[in-house]
Design a protein around this motif. Sequence first.
Motif, PDB file in Angstrom:
ATOM      1  N   ILE A 412      43.763 -39.062  49.437  1.00 49.35           N
ATOM      2  CA  ILE A 412      44.866 -38.511  49.063  1.00 49.35           C
ATOM      3  C   ILE A 412      45.550 -37.640  48.211  1.00 49.35           C
ATOM      4  O   ILE A 412      46.007 -36.648  49.382  1.00 49.35           O
ATOM      5  CB  ILE A 412      45.700 -39.299  47.632  1.00 49.35           C
ATOM      6  N   LEU A 413      44.359 -37.059  47.825  1.00 51.97           N
ATOM      7  CA  LEU A 413      44.500 -35.457  47.258  1.00 51.97           C
ATOM      8  C   LEU A 413      43.571 -34.909  48.593  1.00 51.97           C
ATOM      9  O   LEU A 413      44.028 -33.547  48.966  1.00 51.97           O
ATOM     10  CB  LEU A 413      43.171 -35.241  46.192  1.00 51.97           C
ATOM     11  N   GLY A 414      42.344 -35.239  49.499  1.00 63.43           N
ATOM     12  CA  GLY A 414      42.123 -34.794  50.400  1.00 63.43           C
ATOM     13  C   GLY A 414      43.161 -34.575  51.813  1.00 63.43           C
ATOM     14  O   GLY A 414      43.259 -33.038  52.618  1.00 63.43           O
ATOM     15  N   PHE A 415      44.453 -35.225  51.895  1.00 65.11           N
ATOM     16  CA  PHE A 415      44.796 -35.099  53.105  1.00 65.11           C
ATOM     17  C   PHE A 415      45.618 -33.786  52.854  1.00 65.11           C
ATOM     18  O   PHE A 415      46.824 -33.735  53.588  1.00 65.11           O
ATOM     19  CB  PHE A 415      46.073 -36.820  53.241  1.00 65.11           C
ATOM     20  N   SER A 416      46.568 -34.249  51.188  1.00 66.53           N
ATOM     21  CA  SER A 416      47.326 -33.238  50.865  1.00 66.53           C
ATOM     22  C   SER A 416      46.932 -32.082  51.124  1.00 66.53           C
ATOM     23  O   SER A 416      47.803 -31.268  51.285  1.00 66.53           O
ATOM     24  CB  SER A 416      47.402 -33.555  49.058  1.00 66.53           C
ATOM     25  N   TRP A 417      45.528 -31.612  49.950  1.00 64.03           N
ATOM     26  CA  TRP A 417      45.225 -30.061  50.797  1.00 64.03           C
ATOM     27  C   TRP A 417      45.046 -30.262  52.401  1.00 64.03           C
ATOM     28  O   TRP A 417      45.447 -28.776  52.209  1.00 64.03           O
ATOM     29  CB  TRP A 417      43.954 -30.530  50.157  1.00 64.03           C
ATOM     30  N   PHE A 418      44.819 -30.792  53.159  1.00 61.76           N
ATOM     31  CA  PHE A 418      44.762 -30.592  54.757  1.00 61.76           C
ATOM     32  C   PHE A 418      46.064 -30.527  54.632  1.00 61.76           C
ATOM     33  O   PHE A 418      46.425 -29.722  55.853  1.00 61.76           O
ATOM     34  CB  PHE A 418      44.838 -31.953  55.283  1.00 61.76           C
ATOM     35  N   ALA A 419      47.125 -31.061  54.307  1.00 63.92           N
ATOM     36  CA  ALA A 419      48.625 -30.837  54.980  1.00 63.92           C
ATOM     37  C   ALA A 419      49.160 -29.410  54.609  1.00 63.92           C
ATOM     38  O   ALA A 419      49.620 -28.745  55.309  1.00 63.92           O
ATOM     39  CB  ALA A 419      49.582 -31.530  54.158  1.00 63.92           C
ATOM     40  N   ILE A 420      48.645 -29.041  52.974  1.00 65.29           N
ATOM     41  CA  ILE A 420      49.109 -27.416  53.418  1.00 65.29           C
ATOM     42  C   ILE A 420      47.691 -26.614  54.392  1.00 65.29           C
ATOM     43  O   ILE A 420      48.456 -25.472  54.686  1.00 65.29           O
ATOM     44  CB  ILE A 420      48.542 -27.173  51.912  1.00 65.29           C
ATOM     45  N   GLY A 421      47.022 -27.010  54.097  1.00 61.20           N
ATOM     46  CA  GLY A 421      46.051 -26.165  55.334  1.00 61.20           C
ATOM     47  C   GLY A 421      46.840 -26.309  56.446  1.00 61.20           C
ATOM     48  O   GLY A 421      46.846 -25.085  57.426  1.00 61.20           O
ATOM     49  N   PHE A 422      47.772 -26.841  57.520  1.00 60.07           N
ATOM     50  CA  PHE A 422      48.119 -26.987  58.112  1.00 60.07           C
ATOM     51  C   PHE A 422      49.691 -26.321  58.368  1.00 60.07           C
ATOM     52  O   PHE A 422      49.886 -26.391  59.597  1.00 60.07           O
ATOM     53  CB  PHE A 422      48.156 -28.866  58.467  1.00 60.07           C
ATOM     54  N   LEU A 423      49.893 -26.339  57.501  1.00 57.64           N
ATOM     55  CA  LEU A 423      51.056 -25.502  57.448  1.00 57.64           C
ATOM     56  C   LEU A 423      51.045 -24.411  57.156  1.00 57.64           C
ATOM     57  O   LEU A 423      52.308 -23.356  58.174  1.00 57.64           O
ATOM     58  CB  LEU A 423      52.250 -26.381  55.870  1.00 57.64           C
ATOM     59  N   ILE A 424      49.850 -23.597  56.646  1.00 58.17           N
ATOM     60  CA  ILE A 424      50.012 -22.511  56.939  1.00 58.17           C
ATOM     61  C   ILE A 424      48.849 -21.823  58.953  1.00 58.17           C
ATOM     62  O   ILE A 424      49.327 -20.791  59.341  1.00 58.17           O
ATOM     63  CB  ILE A 424      48.895 -21.978  56.199  1.00 58.17           C
ATOM     64  N   LEU A 425      48.120 -22.407  58.789  1.00 60.56           N
ATOM     65  CA  LEU A 425      48.072 -22.859  60.316  1.00 60.56           C
ATOM     66  C   LEU A 425      49.484 -22.145  60.986  1.00 60.56           C
ATOM     67  O   LEU A 425      49.230 -21.927  62.165  1.00 60.56           O
ATOM     68  CB  LEU A 425      46.852 -23.848  60.860  1.00 60.56           C
ATOM     69  N   LEU A 426      50.582 -23.029  60.708  1.00 63.71           N
ATOM     70  CA  LEU A 426      51.578 -23.420  61.835  1.00 63.71           C
ATOM     71  C   LEU A 426      52.138 -22.274  61.618  1.00 63.71           C
ATOM     72  O   LEU A 426      52.339 -21.397  62.803  1.00 63.71           O
ATOM     73  CB  LEU A 426      52.571 -24.487  61.699  1.00 63.71           C
ATOM     74  N   SER A 427      51.869 -21.753  60.620  1.00 65.78           N
ATOM     75  CA  SER A 427      53.432 -20.139  60.376  1.00 65.78           C
ATOM     76  C   SER A 427      52.372 -18.819  61.074  1.00 65.78           C
ATOM     77  O   SER A 427      52.691 -18.136  61.271  1.00 65.78           O
ATOM     78  CB  SER A 427      53.104 -19.940  58.231  1.00 65.78           C
ATOM     79  N   MET A 428      50.607 -19.300  60.487  1.00 65.83           N
ATOM     80  CA  MET A 428      49.812 -18.109  61.439  1.00 65.83           C
ATOM     81  C   MET A 428      49.760 -17.641  62.513  1.00 65.83           C
ATOM     82  O   MET A 428      50.193 -16.844  63.026  1.00 65.83           O
ATOM     83  CB  MET A 428      48.451 -18.298  60.940  1.00 65.83           C
ATOM     84  N   THR A 429      50.451 -19.269  63.414  1.00 61.22           N
ATOM     85  CA  THR A 429      49.810 -18.733  65.375  1.00 61.22           C
ATOM     86  C   THR A 429      50.991 -19.286  65.558  1.00 61.22           C
ATOM     87  O   THR A 429      51.166 -19.274  66.863  1.00 61.22           O
ATOM     88  CB  THR A 429      48.615 -20.233  65.660  1.00 61.22           C
ATOM     89  N   LYS A 430      52.393 -18.980  64.724  1.00 62.12           N
ATOM     90  CA  LYS A 430      53.750 -19.638  65.405  1.00 62.12           C
ATOM     91  C   LYS A 430      54.085 -20.818  66.017  1.00 62.12           C
ATOM     92  O   LYS A 430      53.915 -20.613  67.142  1.00 62.12           O
ATOM     93  CB  LYS A 430      53.990 -18.138  66.253  1.00 62.12           C
ATOM     94  N   LEU A 431      53.527 -21.699  65.634  1.00 64.39           N
ATOM     95  CA  LEU A 431      53.088 -23.166  66.010  1.00 64.39           C
ATOM     96  C   LEU A 431      52.651 -22.831  67.370  1.00 64.39           C
ATOM     97  O   LEU A 431      53.059 -23.517  68.100  1.00 64.39           O
ATOM     98  CB  LEU A 431      55.354 -23.159  66.405  1.00 64.39           C
ATOM     99  N   PHE A 432      51.473 -22.796  67.130  1.00 67.44           N
ATOM    100  CA  PHE A 432      49.812 -22.836  68.139  1.00 67.44           C
ATOM    101  C   PHE A 432      50.524 -22.377  68.824  1.00 67.44           C
ATOM    102  O   PHE A 432      49.772 -21.957  70.506  1.00 67.44           O
ATOM    103  CB  PHE A 432      49.906 -23.830  68.623  1.00 67.44           C
ATOM    104  N   SER A 433      51.275 -20.817  69.184  1.00 62.97           N
ATOM    105  CA  SER A 433      51.509 -20.822  70.378  1.00 62.97           C
ATOM    106  C   SER A 433      50.497 -18.925  70.554  1.00 62.97           C
ATOM    107  O   SER A 433      50.677 -17.914  71.143  1.00 62.97           O
ATOM    108  CB  SER A 433      52.545 -18.860  70.346  1.00 62.97           C
ATOM    109  N   GLN A 434      50.263 -18.873  69.415  1.00 64.27           N
ATOM    110  CA  GLN A 434      49.009 -18.355  68.627  1.00 64.27           C
ATOM    111  C   GLN A 434      47.497 -18.760  68.425  1.00 64.27           C
ATOM    112  O   GLN A 434      47.765 -19.437  68.304  1.00 64.27           O
ATOM    113  CB  GLN A 434      49.289 -16.686  68.250  1.00 64.27           C
ATOM    114  N   SER A 435      46.055 -17.424  69.467  1.00 62.12           N
ATOM    115  CA  SER A 435      45.504 -18.407  67.713  1.00 62.12           C
ATOM    116  C   SER A 435      44.759 -17.928  67.066  1.00 62.12           C
ATOM    117  O   SER A 435      44.849 -16.144  67.129  1.00 62.12           O
ATOM    118  CB  SER A 435      43.932 -17.953  68.789  1.00 62.12           C
ATOM    119  N   PRO A 436      44.249 -18.176  65.885  1.00 61.24           N
ATOM    120  CA  PRO A 436      44.082 -17.334  64.713  1.00 61.24           C
ATOM    121  C   PRO A 436      42.782 -16.788  65.033  1.00 61.24           C
ATOM    122  O   PRO A 436      42.257 -16.735  66.518  1.00 61.24           O
ATOM    123  CB  PRO A 436      43.644 -18.334  63.858  1.00 61.24           C
ATOM    124  N   PRO A 437      42.382 -15.292  64.216  1.00 62.73           N
ATOM    125  CA  PRO A 437      42.080 -14.697  64.823  1.00 62.73           C
ATOM    126  C   PRO A 437      40.693 -14.774  64.628  1.00 62.73           C
ATOM    127  O   PRO A 437      40.748 -15.754  63.788  1.00 62.73           O
ATOM    128  CB  PRO A 437      42.068 -12.984  63.698  1.00 62.73           C
TER     129      PRO A 437
END
Length: 451
Positions: A412-437
């Motif tokens: 539960i704790l691990g997947f919660s942390w994963f979800a936070i990171g996934f939201l950050i990734l979505l914002s950083m890549t503009k919904l996966f339209s860009q690749s992370p640096p």
Amino acid sequence: MKNVRLQRSLTVFPLVIFGLAYMAPTTVFSTYGVVAQITEGMVPAAYIVALIGMLFTAYSYGKMVKAFPVSGSAYTYTQKAINSHVGFMVGWVILLDYLFLPMINGLLLGIYLHAYFPSVPFSVWLIGYIVLITIVNVIGVKIATKVNLLLISCQFFIILIFFILSIKGLVNGMGSGTLFMSSPFINGDIPFSYVLTGASVLCLSFLGFDSVTTFSEETIDPRKNLPKAIFLVALIGGALFILISYFLHLVYPQYHAFKDADSASLEIAKYIGGKLFESIFLGGYITGALASGLSSHASVSRLLYGMGRDGVLPKKVFGQIHAKYRTPAVNILIVSVFMLTAFFVDLVTASSFINFGALVAFTFVNLSVISHYFIREKLRKKFDFLLYLMIPLIGAGFSIWLWANLDKKALILGFSWFAIGFLILLSMTKLFSQSPPELSIDQIETSEMNI
């Protein structure tokens, strides 16, 4: 002005010292009582199973560091071998492992010392510990290596005394009264499933053999020295765990008679060496916390540096090297501040985070070998099928099996942390339209010629 880079100064020996210090050889005593009851006395057998599984993953780490000899560990390997988005998520998840381990060491040290010296507040021990390892790690890895060598030597001294007292006691009829017993390894009356369950707990004792990969850019000839160091750390650590647990069983085979399974090793220490060795043994625990904390603190600061340099984290903060000490000093300070969460987070919660992050890292390092060598490089001749598909596939399967057996709280704790990171990734890549640096390997290798 030329960019300041990490300095190459480490060889196999200091890398092995860092890895063993991160693992803390005395950690075998921490879980012995609990696992002895789970396996009904077959702790050495469980350690053998765990060691075999970890050696598969150690093999994969060695292969990946040859392909990508840069700071960043599983994060870098997944990013380069599989996908930049997946790499980001792996890096995010394993931050759980790296961030919480130095904090746990500080928490444990504070708890033990406060219990031994109740008049001194827990906060004094914790803050003093944080200040000490921060200064040592900022000054540089050469100083840290010397300190780790001293601390790891203290742990081996404790282990040596344990062996001497155990052998003396066994010769005089203590415990099983023999130096040779097969039942801790082979016992037809004990279901093998008990051994496997014990191995799922004990595998986490091996955390640390992978930590040396974060020193890739400070290692002389990393493609040659790092694979050796990784395998040696896992092998030496595993051999020690097996041997120590074997003697623990010999001198005290009545595993159901422990007053408290969590502190069973202290009971055994007092049993074989009296009050004096019990005190010395406690000192070994403190030494282990210092050594492991020093190494884990250094490792996470370099992981943050790898992510910061890539632009995944703000480069102006995380991607900088101290001009004088040639260390990621800002990251070291950030980790030190994070360690103050020991005032608010309990040991069980922090351990759950670590278990989740470590096993995700192990899984994806194994998968990265398959992706890079077998799929991309198309190495499929003669023994390549075994080296680049079957061995890492076994390692991945073993890690996934352990991961699936984590308790619900960890998941539960691990997947919660994963979800936070996934939201950050979505914002950083503009919904996966860009690749992370991404980091340019060629650029780094070229710049290293000027270090």
